[in-house]
Design a protein around this motif. Structure first.
Motif, mmCIF file in Angstrom:
data_model
loop_
_atom_site.group_PDB
_atom_site.id
_atom_site.type_symbol
_atom_site.label_atom_id
_atom_site.label_comp_id
_atom_site.label_asym_id
_atom_site.label_seq_id
_atom_site.Cartn_x
_atom_site.Cartn_y
_atom_site.Cartn_z
ATOM 1 N N GLY A 7 -0.712 1.332 8.231
ATOM 2 C CA GLY A 7 -1.195 0.634 7.043
ATOM 3 C C GLY A 7 -0.061 -0.072 6.320
ATOM 4 N N ILE A 8 1.050 0.627 6.170
ATOM 5 C CA ILE A 8 2.190 0.024 5.461
ATOM 6 C C ILE A 8 2.752 -1.151 6.256
ATOM 7 N N TRP A 51 -8.134 11.146 10.299
ATOM 8 C CA TRP A 51 -7.600 11.834 9.110
ATOM 9 C C TRP A 51 -8.712 12.156 8.118
ATOM 10 N N ILE A 52 -9.448 11.138 7.720
ATOM 11 C CA ILE A 52 -10.481 11.351 6.700
ATOM 12 C C ILE A 52 -11.604 12.224 7.241
ATOM 13 N N ILE A 57 -4.740 -3.508 -1.621
ATOM 14 C CA ILE A 57 -4.047 -2.492 -0.823
ATOM 15 C C ILE A 57 -2.919 -1.859 -1.633
ATOM 16 N N ARG A 90 -4.002 -2.930 13.099
ATOM 17 C CA ARG A 90 -5.235 -2.627 12.349
ATOM 18 C C ARG A 90 -6.084 -1.602 13.106
ATOM 19 N N ARG A 150 -5.646 -9.316 -1.185
ATOM 20 C CA ARG A 150 -5.317 -8.307 -0.166
ATOM 21 C C ARG A 150 -4.102 -7.502 -0.606
ATOM 22 N N HIS A 191 -4.606 1.709 12.804
ATOM 23 C CA HIS A 191 -4.852 2.156 11.433
ATOM 24 C C HIS A 191 -6.262 2.718 11.280
ATOM 25 N N LEU A 192 -7.231 2.019 11.859
ATOM 26 C CA LEU A 192 -8.627 2.459 11.730
ATOM 27 C C LEU A 192 -8.879 3.766 12.485
ATOM 28 N N GLY A 236 -3.855 1.527 -0.847
ATOM 29 C CA GLY A 236 -2.781 2.071 -0.020
ATOM 30 C C GLY A 236 -1.907 3.034 -0.811
ATOM 31 N N MET A 272 -9.776 -0.503 0.372
ATOM 32 C CA MET A 272 -9.520 -0.956 1.740
ATOM 33 C C MET A 272 -10.511 -2.056 2.126
ATOM 34 N N SER A 297 -10.197 -7.654 2.018
ATOM 35 C CA SER A 297 -10.603 -8.921 2.660
ATOM 36 C C SER A 297 -12.018 -9.344 2.323
ATOM 37 N N HIS A 298 -12.770 -8.467 1.653
ATOM 38 C CA HIS A 298 -14.197 -8.778 1.509
ATOM 39 C C HIS A 298 -14.699 -8.881 0.076
HETATM 40 C C1 HEM Z 1 -6.657 7.602 4.072
HETATM 41 C C2 HEM Z 1 -6.018 6.596 4.370
HETATM 42 C C3 HEM Z 1 -6.579 5.264 4.787
HETATM 43 C C4 HEM Z 1 -7.762 4.935 5.385
HETATM 44 C C5 HEM Z 1 -8.892 5.843 5.814
HETATM 45 C C6 HEM Z 1 -7.770 3.491 5.549
HETATM 46 C C7 HEM Z 1 -8.821 2.776 6.093
HETATM 47 C C8 HEM Z 1 -8.851 1.399 6.182
HETATM 48 C C9 HEM Z 1 -9.999 0.628 6.631
HETATM 49 C C10 HEM Z 1 -11.330 1.214 7.057
HETATM 50 C C11 HEM Z 1 -9.648 -0.679 6.605
HETATM 51 C C12 HEM Z 1 -10.480 -1.896 7.053
HETATM 52 C C13 HEM Z 1 -11.139 -2.529 5.909
HETATM 53 C C14 HEM Z 1 -11.918 -3.764 6.336
HETATM 54 O O1 HEM Z 1 -11.531 -4.464 7.239
HETATM 55 O O2 HEM Z 1 -12.924 -4.011 5.706
HETATM 56 C C15 HEM Z 1 -8.297 -0.725 6.143
HETATM 57 C C16 HEM Z 1 -7.604 -1.889 6.024
HETATM 58 C C17 HEM Z 1 -6.307 -1.908 5.621
HETATM 59 N N1 HEM Z 1 -5.526 -0.840 5.234
HETATM 60 FE FE1 HEM Z 1 -6.073 1.061 5.126
HETATM 61 N N2 HEM Z 1 -6.609 2.972 5.066
HETATM 62 C C18 HEM Z 1 -5.852 4.037 4.599
HETATM 63 C C19 HEM Z 1 -4.607 4.014 4.048
HETATM 64 C C20 HEM Z 1 -3.865 2.868 3.987
HETATM 65 C C21 HEM Z 1 -2.508 2.811 3.511
HETATM 66 C C22 HEM Z 1 -1.695 3.974 2.987
HETATM 67 C C23 HEM Z 1 -2.120 1.511 3.606
HETATM 68 C C24 HEM Z 1 -0.784 0.912 3.277
HETATM 69 C C25 HEM Z 1 -0.226 0.745 2.203
HETATM 70 C C26 HEM Z 1 -3.236 0.752 4.153
HETATM 71 C C27 HEM Z 1 -3.226 -0.598 4.427
HETATM 72 C C28 HEM Z 1 -4.292 -1.321 4.907
HETATM 73 C C29 HEM Z 1 -4.262 -2.767 5.111
HETATM 74 C C30 HEM Z 1 -3.098 -3.685 4.870
HETATM 75 C C31 HEM Z 1 -5.527 -3.128 5.556
HETATM 76 C C32 HEM Z 1 -6.038 -4.548 5.919
HETATM 77 C C33 HEM Z 1 -6.587 -5.162 4.681
HETATM 78 C C34 HEM Z 1 -7.141 -6.521 4.953
HETATM 79 O O3 HEM Z 1 -8.037 -6.662 5.719
HETATM 80 O O4 HEM Z 1 -6.724 -7.438 4.306
HETATM 81 N N3 HEM Z 1 -4.288 1.607 4.362
HETATM 82 N N4 HEM Z 1 -7.839 0.550 5.901
#
Ligand code: HEM
Length: 248
Positions: free
Chosen positions: A84-85, A35-36, A169, A25, A165, A28-29, A173, A237, A241-242
């Motif tokens: 993320g994936i 990226w963004i 996603i 995670r 979730r 990912h963050l 995602g 995103m 969870s929220h």
């Molecule tokens: C531009 C691309 C992306 C950005 C900027 C991004 C950003 C974020 C952020 C900020 C969170 C945290 C959210 C939170 O905890 O409140 C998050 C969680 C997550 N992201 Fe991404 N994400 C991106 C792309 C992806 C992709 C392509 C996937 C996969 C398919 C993915 C899968 C996830 C997952 C599984 C979580 C956790 C969700 C959870 O807490 O249940 N993300 N992402």
């Protein structure tokens, strides 16, 4: 059951440690913010400023600035999506495991639906003819394309065991997957040639091919569309969870 990769992930997910998850995670963050952040820099700062520069100044500045920025842009995009994936696969396989169901459809429909959505977007952006040369019209058509893909993803993954979730996603995602294909499939492929031509123009005076203008417009439109698509992406995103919008 899907490929060895999914089988391997199915082994780790139910018992995967909190440490594994927080490390993925965190990666990912950090990668996602990089990226963004660069996408917003291109869209809100460097593209408008480049337009105001005279050709000679642009030819001196652009190759150095863009080659460095695009290096961080494309690799942070790849790391964001891979992390993320990986994280999402843990969620999907855990949900399926708890329901004693197969995660196959949830995973394959994700890649199928969102890759088709990218192909449609690509088909809309490339011609640059008539109304398809208008940024607003393109934006509306791509918004319909993305909304339809999101609807289809939830429609095909509604067997009662998919968590909020997984579904949030599955949409957010999915948009992220489209944006990754935009980066590597369109923007970088165009920009690396523009950088080469601009450098040759600055160093040897070699004229830049006429088609460069058309290619720059395609890359610009795809960047602008991508920047707008980060808004629903980040909503989903955070909702994962929220905000239990899918009631599970
Ligand atoms: C531009 C691309 C992306 C950005 C900027 C991004 C950003 C974020 C952020 C900020 C969170 C945290 C959210 C939170 O905890 O409140 C998050 C969680 C997550 N992201 Fe991404 N994400 C991106 C792309 C992806 C992709 C392509 C996937 C996969 C398919 C993915 C899968 C996830 C997952 C599984 C979580 C956790 C969700 C959870 O807490 O249940 N993300 N992402």
């Amino acid at each position: 059951m899907a490929s060895p990769l999914f089988a391997a992930l199915a082994q780790v997910s139910p018992g995967s440690t909190a440490t594994t998850q927080i490390i993925i995670r965190w990666i990912h963050l950090v990668a996602g913010i990089t990226w963004i952040g660069l996408l917003y820099f291109f869209t809100l700062v460097s593209n408008p400023v480049m337009k105001q520069m005279d050709a000679a100044t642009r030819a001196r500045v652009a190759p150095a600035l863009l080659s460095r920025a695009l290096w961080w842009f494309r690799w942070s995009a790849l790391i964001t999506v891979l992390a993320g994936i990986a994280y999402w696969m843990m969620i999907v396989t855990a949900d399926a495991h708890n329901a004693q169901a197969s995660p196959g459809v949830a995973i394959w429909s994700f890649f199928l639906i969102w890759t088709v959505a990218f192909a449609i977007e690509n088909g809309l952006v490339m011609p640059l003819k008539g109304p398809l040369n208008n940024g607003f019209v393109l934006g509306v058509l791509v918004a319909i394309d993305v909304a339809a893909a999101g609807y289809l993803y939830v429609h095909f993954n509604n067997r009662g065991w998919e968590s909020n979730r997984l579904l949030a996603i599955g949409i957010g995602g999915g948009i992220g997957w489209m944006l990754l294909l935009n980066v590597w499939g369109i923007v970088w492929r165009i920009q690396k040639r523009i950088i080469l031509w601009t450098r040759a123009f600055a160093e040897q005076g070699t004229p830049i091919p006429e088609k460069a203008q058309r290619m720059i417009r395609q890359a610009l439109l795809v960047s602008q569309i991508s920047a707008w698509l980060t808004l629903p992406l980040l909503f989903f995103m955070g909702a994962a969870s929220h905000f239990p919008m899918f009631g599970k």
